[in-house]
Design a protein around this motif. Structure first.
Motif, short mmCIF file in Angstrom:
data_model
loop_
_atom_site.label_atom_id
_atom_site.label_comp_id
_atom_site.label_asym_id
_atom_site.label_seq_id
_atom_site.Cartn_x
_atom_site.Cartn_y
_atom_site.Cartn_z
N ARG A 83 0.84 -1.24 -0.09
CA ARG A 83 0.14 0.00 0.11
C ARG A 83 0.90 1.37 -0.19
N GLN A 84 0.59 1.99 -0.82
CA GLN A 84 1.31 3.26 -0.72
C GLN A 84 1.58 4.27 0.21
N ALA A 85 2.88 4.61 0.52
CA ALA A 85 2.95 5.51 1.92
C ALA A 85 4.35 6.13 1.89
N ILE A 86 4.43 7.08 2.69
CA ILE A 86 5.98 7.67 2.75
C ILE A 86 6.12 7.99 4.02
N GLY A 87 7.42 7.41 4.18
CA GLY A 87 7.79 7.73 5.78
C GLY A 87 8.64 8.95 5.67
N ILE A 88 8.58 9.67 6.97
CA ILE A 88 9.31 10.75 7.11
C ILE A 88 10.70 10.56 8.29
N GLY A 89 11.65 10.68 7.93
CA GLY A 89 12.88 10.47 8.83
C GLY A 89 13.50 11.82 9.04
N ILE A 90 13.29 12.10 10.33
CA ILE A 90 14.09 13.59 10.63
C ILE A 90 15.22 13.28 11.50
N LEU A 91 16.37 12.98 10.89
CA LEU A 91 17.52 12.76 11.45
C LEU A 91 18.21 13.36 12.61
N LYS A 92 18.63 12.68 13.51
CA LYS A 92 19.16 13.56 14.69
C LYS A 92 20.30 14.29 14.37
N LYS A 93 21.25 13.75 13.46
CA LYS A 93 22.63 14.30 12.98
C LYS A 93 22.67 13.74 11.62
N PRO A 94 23.13 14.62 10.79
CA PRO A 94 23.21 14.16 9.26
C PRO A 94 23.86 12.97 8.93
N VAL A 95 23.76 12.44 8.21
CA VAL A 95 24.07 11.05 7.54
C VAL A 95 24.35 11.12 6.05
N ARG A 96 25.61 10.71 5.78
CA ARG A 96 26.02 10.68 4.43
C ARG A 96 25.43 9.97 3.31
N PHE A 97 24.84 10.44 2.45
CA PHE A 97 24.22 9.67 1.26
C PHE A 97 24.88 9.98 0.08
N ARG A 98 24.93 9.12 -0.93
CA ARG A 98 25.60 9.36 -2.33
C ARG A 98 24.59 10.19 -2.94
N THR A 99 24.96 11.12 -3.78
CA THR A 99 24.42 11.82 -4.36
C THR A 99 23.75 11.29 -5.76
N MET A 100 22.55 11.50 -6.14
CA MET A 100 21.55 11.13 -6.93
C MET A 100 22.38 11.67 -8.43
N GLY A 101 22.72 10.87 -9.29
CA GLY A 101 23.27 11.02 -10.76
C GLY A 101 24.72 11.26 -10.74
N GLU A 102 25.31 11.11 -9.63
CA GLU A 102 26.68 11.33 -9.74
C GLU A 102 27.52 9.93 -9.25
N LEU A 103 28.80 9.61 -9.89
CA LEU A 103 29.45 8.60 -9.26
C LEU A 103 30.07 8.71 -8.15
N ASP A 104 30.89 9.98 -7.98
CA ASP A 104 31.53 10.11 -6.83
C ASP A 104 30.98 11.13 -5.73
N GLY A 105 29.80 11.81 -5.97
CA GLY A 105 29.56 12.75 -5.02
C GLY A 105 28.69 12.07 -4.03
N ALA A 106 28.76 12.64 -2.71
CA ALA A 106 28.07 12.63 -1.66
C ALA A 106 27.63 13.82 -0.80
N LEU A 107 26.72 13.57 -0.07
CA LEU A 107 26.26 14.76 0.78
C LEU A 107 25.53 14.46 2.08
N ASP A 108 25.60 15.17 3.33
CA ASP A 108 25.02 15.19 4.58
C ASP A 108 23.38 15.31 4.25
N VAL A 109 22.73 14.21 4.62
CA VAL A 109 21.28 14.30 4.66
C VAL A 109 20.73 14.77 6.07
N GLN A 110 19.70 15.32 6.20
CA GLN A 110 19.02 15.79 7.39
C GLN A 110 17.77 15.11 7.50
N LEU A 111 17.09 14.81 6.12
CA LEU A 111 15.83 14.46 6.06
C LEU A 111 15.43 13.42 4.89
N MET A 112 14.60 12.54 5.44
CA MET A 112 14.57 11.31 4.51
C MET A 112 13.00 11.37 4.19
#
Length: 160
Positions: A83-112
């Motif tokens: 069933r369709q849903a969206i979970g919202i994660g508000i991170l306590k401290k930023p977590v490193r995610f790889r950047t969409m569309g980039e091979l080597d890029g990464a960024l700190d994520v605060q919201l999922m």
């Protein structure tokens, strides 16, 4: 395109029960696992979703940098969604995610935004709508700084 995305959003569950405030994780895989497990425990996705979304993230990165903050939108194939849903994660401290569309890029994520979409023909339009909404000033920070899960879910519905 916006009309299509709004039609998809109409039958997607976004509720306080799907919001994790102060999400604690050290890695993107850990954060994804926590959010995916929450969706599974509430019956929105099949157990296979948990591993499928983790595996997809290894090849198709979902981190996006916006002016307000870094956001990740992990998702996987519709076959894993009950069933369709969206979970919202508000991170306590930023977590490193790889950047969409980039091979080597990464960024700190605060919201999922953990997407469980079961209409594959609408997924691209929905993602486009989400990205457009994330670019509007105040939308992300409004969710991130919400006082409680109810406010976070309501702000999401209002903005997106």
């Amino acid at each position: 395109m916006a009309d299509i995305a709004v039609n998809v959003l109409d039958d997607i569950v976004v509720s306080p029960e799907l919001v994790i405030m102060g999400l604690e994780a050290e890695t993107d895989q850990e954060a994804i696992g926590i959010m995916a497990r929450m969706l599974y425990d509430q019956g929105y996705v099949k157990e296979s979703y948990i591993q499928a979304v983790k595996e997809r993230e290894k090849e198709f990165f979902t981190g996006l940098g916006f002016e307000e903050m870094g956001v990740a939108m992990p998702h996987t194939d519709a076959v894993h969604v009950n069933r369709q849903a969206i979970g919202i994660g508000i991170l306590k401290k930023p977590v490193r995610f790889r950047t969409m569309g980039e091979l080597d890029g990464a960024l700190d994520v605060q919201l999922m935004f953990m997407l469980a979409i079961n209409k594959p023909d609408k997924q691209l339009d929905f993602l486009s709508h989400m990205i457009d909404s994330c670019q509007k000033e105040g939308n992300l920070s409004g969710i991130y700084h919400a006082a409680d899960p109810t406010e976070a879910a309501e702000r999401f519905k209002k903005f997106f």
